[in-house]
Design a protein around this motif. Structure first.
Motif, mmCIF file in Angstrom:
data_model
loop_
_atom_site.group_PDB
_atom_site.id
_atom_site.type_symbol
_atom_site.label_atom_id
_atom_site.label_comp_id
_atom_site.label_asym_id
_atom_site.label_seq_id
_atom_site.Cartn_x
_atom_site.Cartn_y
_atom_site.Cartn_z
ATOM 1 N N GLU A 79 0.718 -1.265 0.174
ATOM 2 C CA GLU A 79 -0.089 0.078 0.102
ATOM 3 C C GLU A 79 1.054 1.114 0.065
ATOM 4 O OE1 GLU A 79 -3.015 1.260 -0.575
ATOM 5 O OE2 GLU A 79 -3.390 -0.973 -1.482
ATOM 6 N N GLU A 80 1.922 1.078 0.810
ATOM 7 C CA GLU A 80 2.937 2.360 0.893
ATOM 8 C C GLU A 80 3.476 2.781 -0.652
ATOM 9 O OE1 GLU A 80 6.811 3.917 3.379
ATOM 10 O OE2 GLU A 80 6.109 1.772 3.371
ATOM 11 N N MET A 81 3.714 1.670 -1.303
ATOM 12 C CA MET A 81 4.147 1.701 -2.609
ATOM 13 C C MET A 81 3.075 2.402 -3.574
ATOM 14 S SD MET A 81 5.131 -1.018 -5.584
ATOM 15 C CE MET A 81 3.281 -1.293 -5.549
ATOM 16 N N ALA A 82 1.863 1.828 -3.379
ATOM 17 C CA ALA A 82 0.692 2.162 -4.328
ATOM 18 C C ALA A 82 0.886 3.993 -4.035
ATOM 19 C CB ALA A 82 -0.477 1.526 -3.953
ATOM 20 N N GLN A 83 0.362 4.395 -2.653
ATOM 21 C CA GLN A 83 0.360 5.456 -2.363
ATOM 22 C C GLN A 83 1.498 6.622 -3.011
ATOM 23 O OE1 GLN A 83 -2.271 7.147 -1.006
ATOM 24 N NE2 GLN A 83 -3.336 5.085 -0.884
ATOM 25 N N THR A 84 2.741 6.277 -2.908
ATOM 26 C CA THR A 84 3.736 6.786 -3.354
ATOM 27 C C THR A 84 3.649 7.049 -5.023
ATOM 28 O OG1 THR A 84 4.976 5.919 -1.617
ATOM 29 C CG2 THR A 84 6.293 7.035 -3.662
ATOM 30 N N LEU A 85 3.163 5.891 -5.441
ATOM 31 C CA LEU A 85 3.000 5.840 -6.976
ATOM 32 C C LEU A 85 2.106 6.961 -7.550
ATOM 33 C CD1 LEU A 85 3.591 2.300 -8.091
ATOM 34 C CD2 LEU A 85 4.951 4.300 -8.800
ATOM 35 N N LYS A 86 0.964 7.155 -6.601
ATOM 36 C CA LYS A 86 -0.228 7.826 -6.995
ATOM 37 C C LYS A 86 0.372 9.356 -6.780
ATOM 38 C CE LYS A 86 -3.796 5.025 -5.546
ATOM 39 N NZ LYS A 86 -4.571 4.541 -4.405
ATOM 40 N N GLN A 87 1.339 9.501 -5.762
ATOM 41 C CA GLN A 87 1.883 10.886 -5.639
ATOM 42 C C GLN A 87 2.931 11.405 -6.722
ATOM 43 O OE1 GLN A 87 3.416 11.041 -1.694
ATOM 44 N NE2 GLN A 87 1.142 10.611 -1.010
ATOM 45 N N LEU A 88 3.654 10.215 -7.034
ATOM 46 C CA LEU A 88 4.751 10.462 -7.994
ATOM 47 C C LEU A 88 4.458 10.525 -9.428
ATOM 48 C CD1 LEU A 88 7.538 7.837 -7.116
ATOM 49 C CD2 LEU A 88 7.690 10.359 -7.050
ATOM 50 N N LYS A 89 3.137 10.147 -9.865
ATOM 51 C CA LYS A 89 2.878 10.031 -11.191
ATOM 52 C C LYS A 89 2.819 11.226 -12.009
ATOM 53 C CE LYS A 89 -1.069 7.663 -13.573
ATOM 54 N NZ LYS A 89 -2.341 8.052 -13.973
ATOM 55 N N ALA A 90 2.291 12.475 -11.494
ATOM 56 C CA ALA A 90 2.348 13.585 -12.138
ATOM 57 C C ALA A 90 3.831 14.453 -12.065
ATOM 58 C CB ALA A 90 1.276 14.452 -11.712
ATOM 59 N N SER A 91 4.654 13.475 -11.343
ATOM 60 C CA SER A 91 5.923 14.306 -11.372
ATOM 61 C C SER A 91 7.319 13.769 -11.992
ATOM 62 C CB SER A 91 6.144 14.254 -9.878
ATOM 63 O OG SER A 91 7.721 14.290 -9.291
ATOM 64 N N GLU A 92 8.118 14.730 -12.122
ATOM 65 C CA GLU A 92 9.530 14.379 -12.968
ATOM 66 C C GLU A 92 10.253 13.204 -12.164
ATOM 67 O OE1 GLU A 92 11.877 17.054 -14.736
ATOM 68 O OE2 GLU A 92 11.100 16.518 -16.470
ATOM 69 N N LYS A 93 9.934 13.279 -10.804
ATOM 70 C CA LYS A 93 10.596 12.520 -9.637
ATOM 71 C C LYS A 93 10.567 11.032 -9.846
ATOM 72 C CE LYS A 93 10.873 15.058 -5.412
ATOM 73 N NZ LYS A 93 10.082 15.563 -4.288
ATOM 74 N N ARG A 94 9.605 10.862 -10.705
ATOM 75 C CA ARG A 94 9.265 9.201 -10.563
ATOM 76 C C ARG A 94 10.330 8.858 -11.493
ATOM 77 N NH1 ARG A 94 4.460 9.219 -14.915
ATOM 78 N NH2 ARG A 94 5.596 7.859 -16.425
ATOM 79 N N ALA A 95 11.424 9.093 -12.331
ATOM 80 C CA ALA A 95 12.550 8.717 -13.156
ATOM 81 C C ALA A 95 13.582 8.415 -12.194
ATOM 82 C CB ALA A 95 12.731 9.708 -14.153
#
Ligand code: ADP
Ligand code: MG
Length: 516
Positions: free
Chosen positions: A419-435
């Motif tokens: 769940e922690e991963m899923a939450q983080t991914l939701k936040q990261l989705k619109a951000s360049e940080k995901r790279a």
């Protein structure tokens, strides 16, 4: 849980007995030839029954701990990480854990391919630059390492001898309709540890089995001596450097609980009349210098090989330490690893290597090596901004149990799950940080019972999973690979309660594979 219902050793034994012939001719034959193929199933079940008996476990645990101390399976304590006045044992399992012999052989057989791959990629600046370009825009640590890499490239690489001491880690993924399969977790190209202590644990497990009257089984535990092989690699590099009075420098941390693991390698070198000094980055910054040939001197003494047991995490670098790292990299001393090879060990590079066609391009004309390497790859997904990354994020949010989110960090405790991963991914989705992250398929080994011995924690049967590491050593002079070998293994076992974490993090403990 009774022996009949146990999914662990017995299951492994059953699946093994269905294999036509587990014994292929390979480099491992020599080590494994001492193994009898009989009675393993029976023995495994009897361990299961001992694991149910708390009192017997406590008694055996005390004997195991004493033997571990006698054998030198040692670690400094949390309370006194800088002193050897009071030491304790490094945590370990009471029993060896069953590992399918075929997977052990497979991991050994692919190690020289991984050595070759790491060494090849470390010389491919175009690949490294292209692979890491999105990451370094966001990740300051990787950007700093990359900056040093570029400076050294620009100035011209003075180093002519290259030494790789790595450890490729795997788990055994259960499959619905067949035996478990070997899947790589990661490859460590800097500061790969426990080659020393894992040389000492076989005697402890042999002792425990002897106490139980299982002398045959005790004799079947594989001998293992990675530190000897690691020292051999350092010695070879030192020799090729070609200055008999030059020293080996271990870049050590200020607080180092795992110092004995390192001493095993150092003492092996000393026995070869190669002298070793342990210094911190700070010392290098203060007393290090290069001469006009870019030879490295510390307190006036020439350094042939600099072996890093520090420098893989952001917290290990002050501005002064970054200066020291740059000085080391600019020198002609053999760095283990050089900065390029450290970059090859990033999770981003691991993910890009798994793309269809990439291995074929990097090591052309070696289709068999490519096939061996690829067979160990789990699903790895780029999170770079774009359609491919979007799809990976959607999938992981929809099924968080099937993936692991990994930033570009080493040393355990950085990955995100569930769940922690899923939450983080939701936040990261619109951000360049995901790279700065990659996504990885979660490996699901079959849990089994063992007993984890950690100071201050009662000895109890625990449901566990294991991670197997194979140590690899290579030495290159100019373009010629002069050494490429596997030198031993490490088995770490942890409770299924923990998703992440190694021995240093206090989660996993040292173990031995019992090949079945
Ligand atoms: P680190 O560089 O911090 O050691 P790893 O990739 O080895 O990073 O991950 C740390 C730990 O997390 C591993 O030792 C393993 O226990 C767990 N882990 C990592 N990747 C996976 C995976 N794909 N599936 C299951 N567990 C994993
Ligand atoms: Mg790891």
């Amino acid at each position: 849980m009774g022996p009949q219902t146990s999914p662990s050793y017995v299951t492994l034994w059953k699946s093994q007995s269905q294999l036509p012939s587990p014994h292929h001719s390979s480099a491992l034959d020599l080590i494994l030839s001492v193994h009898s193929k009989t009675k393993v199933g029976v023995m495994m079940t009897s361990w299961e029954s001992i694991l149910q008996d708390d009192q017997q476990l406590e008694e055996l645990a005390q004997q195991a701990v004493d033997k571990a101390l006698m054998e030198g399976v040692l670690m400094r304590t949390k309370q006194e990480p800088n002193s050897s006045n009071i030491v304790s044992y490094a945590p370990f399992t009471l029993f060896p854990s069953a590992v399918p012999r075929e997977l052990l052989e497979q991991a050994y057989a692919v190690q020289t391919d991984f050595n070759l791959l790491v060494d090849t990629v470390s010389q491919n600046s175009a690949f490294l630059e292209q692979t890491l370009c999105s990451t370094i825009k966001i990740d300051d640590f990787i950007a700093q390492l990359f900056d040093i890499y570029k400076q050294v490239l620009k100035e011209g690489i003075a180093q002519t001898v290259f030494l790789g001491l790595n450890r490729s880690d795997y788990m055994f993924n259960r499959s619905a309709d067949g035996p478990p399969v070997l899947k790589q977790i990661e490859i460590n190209t800097i500061s790969a540890s426990f080659g020393g202590l894992s040389s000492k644990t076989p005697a402890v497990h042999r002792h425990i089995l002897n106490v139980l009257g299982k002398t045959k089984e005790a004799a079947n535990i594989l001998s293992n001596n990675p530190s000897k092989g690691l020292a051999l690699g350092i010695a070879k590099a030192w020799e090729l450097y070609g200055s008999p009075k030059a020293l080996v420098l271990v870049i050590a941390q200020e607080e180092e609980r795992n110092v004995f693991d390192q001493h095993y390698i150092e003492h092996d070198l000393l026995a070869r009349n190669i002298h070793v000094i342990r210094r911190r980055f700070e010392d290098v910054a203060k007393t290090g210098s290069l001469d006009q040939d870019r030879k490295l001197f510390l307190d006036g003494q020439e350094i042939a090989v600099a072996y890093f047991r520090d420098g893989y995490m952001p917290s290990q670098y002050s501005p002064q330490n970054w200066e020291a790292r740059l000085l080391l990299e600019r020198s002609c001393a053999v760095k283990c690893p050089d900065i390029a090879t450290q970059l090859v060990g990033t999770k981003k590079v691991q993910q890009e290597l798994s793309r269809p066609g990439v291995l074929e391009t990097l090591i052309p004309d070696q289709p068999e090596a490519v096939a061996r390497l690829r067979a160990t790859f789990a699903g790895l997904y780029s999170l770079d901004v774009g359609e491919e990354g979007d799809r990976a994020i959607m999938e992981a949010i929809a099924a968080p149990g099937r993936f692991v989110l990994k930033p570009q960090r080493e040393g355990g405790g950085n990955n995100l799950y569930g769940e922690e991963m899923a939450q983080t991914l939701k936040q990261l989705k619109a951000s360049e940080k995901r790279a700065s992250y990659i996504l990885m398929e979660k490996i699901e080994p079959e849990p089994f019972g063992n007993c984890l011995l950690q100071a201050g924690i009662p000895a109890r049967m625990t449901q566990c999973i294991s991670e197997l590491g194979i140590f690899g050593v290579y030495v290159r002079q100019g373009k010629t690979l002069l050494m490429n070998k596997h030198v031993g293994h490490l088995l770490r076992t942890k409770s299924t309660k923990h998703a992440d974490g190694g021995v240093a993090a206090g989660v996993a403990v040292l173990d031995n594979p019992y090949a079945v």
